[in-house]
Design an enzyme around this catalytic site. Structure first.
Site, PDB file in Angstrom:
ATOM      1  N   HIS A 138       0.812  -1.525  -0.057  1.00 59.36           N
ATOM      2  CA  HIS A 138      -0.118   0.453  -0.478  1.00 59.36           C
ATOM      3  C   HIS A 138       0.409   1.191   0.500  1.00 59.36           C
ATOM      4  CE1 HIS A 138      -4.218   1.825   1.237  1.00 59.36           C
ATOM      5  NE2 HIS A 138      -3.381   3.075   0.554  1.00 59.36           N
ATOM      6  N   LYS A 221      -6.241  -0.273  -8.281  1.00 57.57           N
ATOM      7  CA  LYS A 221      -6.811   0.174  -7.039  1.00 57.57           C
ATOM      8  C   LYS A 221      -8.168   1.464  -7.225  1.00 57.57           C
ATOM      9  CE  LYS A 221      -7.145   2.362  -2.785  1.00 57.57           C
ATOM     10  NZ  LYS A 221      -5.977   3.227  -2.117  1.00 57.57           N
ATOM     11  N   HIS A 250     -10.773   0.476  -1.338  1.00 61.74           N
ATOM     12  CA  HIS A 250     -10.922   1.732  -0.702  1.00 61.74           C
ATOM     13  C   HIS A 250     -12.651   2.003  -0.746  1.00 61.74           C
ATOM     14  CE1 HIS A 250      -9.667   5.901   1.666  1.00 61.74           C
ATOM     15  NE2 HIS A 250     -11.359   5.399   1.482  1.00 61.74           N
ATOM     16  N   HIS A 324      -6.807  13.584   2.459  1.00 63.44           N
ATOM     17  CA  HIS A 324      -7.820  13.647   1.228  1.00 63.44           C
ATOM     18  C   HIS A 324      -8.115  15.058   0.905  1.00 63.44           C
ATOM     19  CE1 HIS A 324      -8.281   9.745   0.948  1.00 63.44           C
ATOM     20  NE2 HIS A 324      -8.304   9.446   2.827  1.00 63.44           N
TER      21      HIS A 324
END
Length: 570
Positions: A138, A221, A250, A324
């Site tokens: 990751h 991903k 995710h 984010h």
């Protein structure tokens, strides 16, 4: 004539043997040697007056085609398959034997293919521990300096995505599109570690995904910041099944396109790797942890929540807002961040790791995780759980079972999950010789030496102007294997089968050896060694309390951790 030696004297000369116990770093984890491959009295040891000399342990007739290139003598091995003592034989960059090295003309019990000859050099493993190079699955490739940081902590393989400090890379592990993929494959060509890139899996149309597989990605991903909808998940898995690559997921923290049940329905019976299943790193709030129940979902955790301490919750808010691209002045952004951070699920995460229900630990590098702490955090978690719960039922007078369970989380299991276990992930004959050597007192914190593809690429080293290698300052430095064209032989770029079969590496000018990922789609959580449990998970939607097999889990946060201040000034 037989000669008897005191056990403590034997350990000083040749290292521990069967029945001896070793403490790992400053933890409460104690391993015990299960088997010693040597023949007592026939041990190999290098040095003045020792026996790796011509006509003794060194076979004077063994030419290059039959002698080892390198032998690591009398080393303790910790791997999923055992905790043993022996010699490790390396030839042509691969492990060819774990057993007894030496000269079969004058010694008993020499393992086939482990002949020491004039072509052989020696690494003295007496008193050291050998583990397989760690695999971080990751990785946000935000800056190239991560790679050296990871390497110096014992990580020899990095799988993830990104193209540098873009907003997308800082949040998601995606290398999107052929142009970016080719540039990154060229950029990592000279790094002395194994690397595999993941593409952007967020597309409800197959063709853009297929283009990325053909450009060389080892998987995809899917990230909520790009839209982790059921349609996207279904489309990406279809392409992954067609081309035999893995998908990392995710999930949708805000439950905009559906709840965890909708994601599970979209996945169906197909396999994928679910990132940071506790949820603070992202995922259906508050119950993404439920995915741990399903045999086709391989769950992992990232370093920021491992293990749960009194500081874990408080550090996450600012970290999440930055990673984010949120605005701490916007109420809705702050509420979004708070919804992802739950102490109850963080506490349950440690427990689920200890019972073998979460299979992998990785970093989430510079995107809420620390790439240099994958190994340390793993063993801190194991130590914390032993302090709370004592030995596992499978352990009696040692912690061997627990140690095998935890080392599998960053070696063999990520290798299986991402289709590279036929090459790396454990210390077994036929695999690439990616080996990390540790002093027991520094295990999991600071390696002594890192061997990549059978050649030393990093080691603790003193002043280069000194008369011997040990004067201060002794720090980890790159060695010859990390320089020049040696990198092209000792390190690997993992690619898709399509990329490999069509030799696209030659077309775009990659010098490093490329190897294809395989068997990404015909596996399940059942293949996760020591970490394949499927407990029933329930979460109270008001209190966020977690119940495992009907029992409420309430693991207290650690007030202090081992493997910390004793080893690091900062």
């Amino acid at each position: 004539m037989a000669y008897h030696i005191k056990r403590e004297d034997y350990v000083k000369i040749y290292g521990p043997t069967v029945g001896d116990k070793i403490r790992l770093a400053d933890t409460d984890l104690i391993i015990e040697i299960e088997k010693d491959y040597t023949v007592y009295g026939e041990e190999c040891k290098f040095g003045a007056g020792k026996n790796i000399r011509d006509g003794m342990s060194q076979n004077q007739f063994a030419c290059n085609n039959s002698a080892l290139d390198i032998v690591i003598t009398n080393v303790v091995i910790i791997d999923w398959w055992g905790i043993v003592k022996g010699d490790i034989g390396i030839k042509d960059g691969k492990i060819v034997g774990i057993g007894k090295a030496g000269n079969p003309n004058v010694m008993d019990g020499v393992t086939p293919n482990m002949v020491i000859g004039p072509s052989t050099d020696v690494i003295s493993g007496e008193g050291l521990i050998a583990t397989a190079g760690a695999i971080d699955t990751h990785v946000h490739f935000i800056c190239p300096q991560q790679i050296e940081t990871a390497l110096y902590k014992g990580i020899t393989t990095l799988i993830g995505g990104g193209i540098g400090p873009t907003e997308g890379t800082k949040a998601t592990t995606c290398t999107p599109g052929a142009w970016n993929i080719f540039k990154m494959l060229k950029a990592v060509d000279n790094f002395p570690v194994n690397i595999g890139l993941t593409g952007k899996g967020n597309s409800s149309y197959e063709k853009p995904l297929i283009e990325q597989v053909k450009a060389g990605v080892v998987g995809f991903k899917i990230h909520e910041d790009w839209g982790a909808t059921p349609t996207v998940i279904d489309t990406c898995l279809k392409v992954a099944d067609e081309f035999d690559v893995q998908v990392a997921l995710h999930t949708d923290s805000m439950n905009e396109a559906g709840f965890v049940e909708d994601t599970i329905k979209a996945i169906g019976n197909r396999v994928l790797h679910a990132y940071h299943v506790e949820g603070a790193g992202g995922g259906h709030a508050p119950d993404v942890l439920k995915v741990v129940q399903y045999k086709n979902i391989i769950p992992s955790s990232t370093t920021p929540t491992m293990p749960h301490t009194i500081n874990t919750f408080s550090e996450h808010l600012d970290m999440l807002i930055f990673c984010h691209h949120l605005d701490k002045n916007l109420e809705e952004d702050v509420e979004f961040a708070k919804a992802r951070i739950r102490e109850t699920t963080m506490a349950a995460e440690d427990y689920l790791h200890d019972i073998g229900a979460i299979s992998i630990i990785n970093s989430d590098s510079q995107a809420m995780g620390r790439i240099g702490e994958v190994i340390t955090r793993t063993w801190q978690t194991a130590d914390k759980m032993k302090k709370i719960y004592g030995r596992l039922p499978e352990d009696t007078q040692n912690d061997n079972y627990r140690v095998k369970r935890y080392i599998s989380k960053y070696t063999i299991n990520p290798a299986i999950a991402h289709g590279i276990s036929q090459y790396i992930g454990s210390l077994e004959p036929g695999k690439i010789a990616d080996i990390v050597l540790w002093k027991p007192a520094f295990f999991g914190v600071k390696p002594e030496m890192i061997i990549k593809g059978g050649f030393i690429i990093a080691s603790k080293m003193g002043d280069a102007n000194a008369s011997i290698p040990t004067p201060q300052p002794v720090i980890m430095k790159k060695m010859f294997g990390a320089f020049g064209k040696a990198v092209y032989d000792t390190a690997v770029t993992f690619v898709s089968g399509y990329f490999y079969e069509n030799e696209i590496n030659k077309k775009i000018g990659i010098n490093k050896k490329v190897l294809p990922v395989k068997n990404c789609r015909n596996i399940s959580k059942e293949n996760m060694i020591y970490n394949n449990q499927l407990p029933k998970i329930e979460i109270d939607y008001k209190t966020f309390e977690v119940f495992v097999n009907g029992n409420k889990i309430n693991v207290p946060p650690a007030v202090s951790l081992n493997m910390t201040r004793r080893y690091n000034l900062f």
